[in-house]
Design a protein around this motif. Structure first.
Motif, PDB file in Angstrom:
ATOM      1  N   ILE A 165      -6.172   4.584  -6.278  1.00 26.97           N
ATOM      2  CA  ILE A 165      -5.395   3.396  -6.628  1.00 26.97           C
ATOM      3  C   ILE A 165      -6.354   2.279  -7.013  1.00 26.97           C
ATOM      4  N   ASP A 171       0.818   4.138  -2.894  1.00 33.42           N
ATOM      5  CA  ASP A 171       0.410   5.480  -2.492  1.00 33.42           C
ATOM      6  C   ASP A 171       1.532   6.488  -2.729  1.00 33.42           C
ATOM      7  N   GLU A 231       0.826  -1.210   0.000  1.00 33.12           N
ATOM      8  CA  GLU A 231       0.000   0.000   0.000  1.00 33.12           C
ATOM      9  C   GLU A 231       0.857   1.256   0.000  1.00 33.12           C
ATOM     10  N   ASN A 232       1.948   1.229   0.774  1.00 33.34           N
ATOM     11  CA  ASN A 232       2.818   2.400   0.856  1.00 33.34           C
ATOM     12  C   ASN A 232       3.520   2.680  -0.466  1.00 33.34           C
ATOM     13  N   ALA A 281      -7.956   6.945  -2.558  1.00 32.47           N
ATOM     14  CA  ALA A 281      -6.628   7.461  -2.902  1.00 32.47           C
ATOM     15  C   ALA A 281      -6.359   7.425  -4.398  1.00 32.47           C
ATOM     16  N   TRP A 311     -10.220   2.908   1.283  1.00 35.22           N
ATOM     17  CA  TRP A 311      -9.105   3.863   1.331  1.00 35.22           C
ATOM     18  C   TRP A 311      -8.346   3.856   0.009  1.00 35.22           C
ATOM     19  N   LEU A 312      -8.073   2.672  -0.534  1.00 31.99           N
ATOM     20  CA  LEU A 312      -7.376   2.593  -1.811  1.00 31.99           C
ATOM     21  C   LEU A 312      -8.167   3.305  -2.902  1.00 31.99           C
ATOM     22  N   HIS A 350       1.711   7.082  -6.478  1.00 33.30           N
ATOM     23  CA  HIS A 350       0.523   7.763  -7.000  1.00 33.30           C
ATOM     24  C   HIS A 350       0.462   9.216  -6.543  1.00 33.30           C
ATOM     25  N   GLN A 351       0.847   9.483  -5.315  1.00 35.82           N
ATOM     26  CA  GLN A 351       0.826  10.866  -4.825  1.00 35.82           C
ATOM     27  C   GLN A 351       1.763  11.764  -5.618  1.00 35.82           C
TER      28      GLN A 351
END
Length: 465
Positions: A104, A22, A18-19, A102, A98-99, A25-26
């Protein structure tokens, strides 16, 4: 033609995967993540989080018993398990949301490499999705290892998954393995009411820590009533009615209502398609300091890689991995951020806390591992109970602090703290090790009084500063 084209595809949606997704993608890259089981991974549902939820109540009760005038009733096991469920209920809808929020893409199913820059996802309904990506990241974690014990596949042995998600505490529990999972679960289950027998093939518990740490944890477990069997192994197991009976190498037998196998873990890379790009299935994927496995396109992080097998270190790798992918996507140089200090953090400054009672908090080398690394070191220790802060923390405080000092450079290369409530003391040591802070400068880092951190001053005095 591919069904999905993205910049980054991550196989494995645990905290590490996940990290990575993220982080990338950020910074402007499109990202997809593949998960065959639960979004949030082993740590969230079957390891770090639920195990600590089981340990905290029994640890707190023991702490109150060391301070006169504080009363605490018996453990309410049902409420302990209910609270555990609040942290680690195996429903990943919140994580999946959450994904999505975000940005994703989540692909539920089993992901396998299908050659360079290609991943094939087999969904639970049998359909498939082909993914083309500029960058592929393996974050599949690890699975329990099972030693060659006759009959082990016939007794429905537990792994950490069953142990942390148990619905009721059994009357008795056999544990095979004296590493972190073994000693933590021995602590929790004994204090939640089970009779516990722990079998360890080596001559001490926690064999990768300082020997004194293993000795003190063993003494505490035995004081609680845990039957610790060292220097022997289970040779065969069988069911006898409702019990598991284990034959030991020393000729004795032990029995319990359940058997927990806590004999280590292996990387989850056996059915990952790594052979399609020339790699060996079932092994850790070799990475460099930039988490790269092959070329500029294949990366590995967390337990599937050669990095330290700890969630926080996997997430550290993930941050590096995401930044490296973004930099390479822009044609930028990686710079010095991923050279010396990354090597130090990954290989010689790994922090860990073992949530037994006493806790064991450590970072960097032990005296033995420093010697094997060819360092000239001197180790010093000090009884934590001799500082005022510890005496106030608990009557009869029993604990020790140890430093391993590189005598050539005058810096700390390892530290271990054993005792009640030492978990949060290790970060100061981590900063000292990663920062290679000279002892002469540490002398001016004055600890607050009266806290247990005063032991730092006493350690420096013991060293001779």
């Amino acid at each position: 033609m591919s069904d999905l084209d993205v910049d980054v595809v991550v196989i494995g949606a645990g905290p590490v995967g996940e990290n990575v997704a993220d982080r990338a993608h950020q910074q402007g890259l499109s990202a997809a993540i593949v998960e065959d089981r639960l979004v949030g991974g082993e740590c969230s549902y079957y390891a770090c989080i639920p195990s600590k939820a089981l340990l905290r109540p029994v640890d707190l009760l023991a702490a109150t018993q060391r301070v006169p005038g504080v009363e605490a009733g018996p453990i309410d096991v049902a409420k302990v398990l209910e609270r555990r469920d609040g942290f680690a209920n195996p429903d990943d809808s919140g994580q999946a949301d959450w994904l999505s929020g975000a940005g994703i893409t989540l692909l539920r199913g089993h992901g396998r490499l299908a050659g360079e820059r290609a991943v094939e996802v087999t969904h639970h309904d049998g359909t498939t999705t082909s993914v083309a990506a500029r960058y592929v990241v393996v974050a599949t974690g690890s699975v329990p290892a099972f030693p060659p014990v006759d009959g082990l596949d016939t007794v429905n042995a537990w792994t950490n998954q069953e142990a942390t998600q148990v619905k009721e505490i059994p009357e008795s529990l056999l544990i095979l393995g004296g590493g972190v999972v073994g000693v933590e679960m021995a602590t929790a289950y004994r204090r939640l009411g089970a009779q516990v027998t722990l079998v360890q093939h080596g001559d001490r518990l926690l064999p990768t820590t300082e020997p004194e740490a293993g000795r003190r944890v063993q003494a505490a477990l035995e004081a609680d009533g845990v039957d610790v069997r060292l220097s022997t192994s289970m040779t065969a197991v069988r069911r006898d009615g409702d019990d598991v009976v284990a034959a030991l190498g020393d000729g004795s037998e032990v029995r319990g209502a359940e058997l927990l196998v806590a004999a280590g873990r292996r990387p989850a890379t056996s059915d990952l398609g790594v052979d399609t790009v020339g790699l060996e299935p079932g092994t850790h994927l070799e990475v460099d300091d930039a988490t790269t496995v092959l070329g500029d396109w294949l990366y590995a992080v967390g337990d599937a890689s050669t990095g330290a097998q700890l969630t926080h270190m996997g997430k550290y790798q993930a941050r590096i991995c995401g930044d490296v992918i973004v930099a390479r996507s822009r044609g930028q140089e990686l710079g010095g951020r991923y050279s010396h200090h990354a090597t130090t953090a990954e290989h010689t400054a790994v922090p860990q806390v073992i949530f037994t009672d006493p806790q064991v908090a450590s970072v960097g080398h032990t005296e033995a591992s420093a010697g094997r690394a060819g360092l000239s070191v001197r180790a010093v220790s000090y009884e934590i109970g001799n500082v005022a802060g510890a005496a106030l923390q608990a009557d009869g405080y029993d604990g020790v602090a140890m430093l391993v000092v590189d005598t050539d450079r005058g810096v700390i290369v390892g530290a271990t703290f054993v005792g009640q409530d030492v978990a949060d003391m290790v970060h100061a040591a981590t900063i000292a090790v990663v920062g290679e802070v000279p002892l002469e400068r540490l002398w001016h880092a004055v600890p607050s009084f009266p806290t247990m951190s005063e032991v730092w001053l006493r350690l420096l005095e013991t060293y001779g500063l």
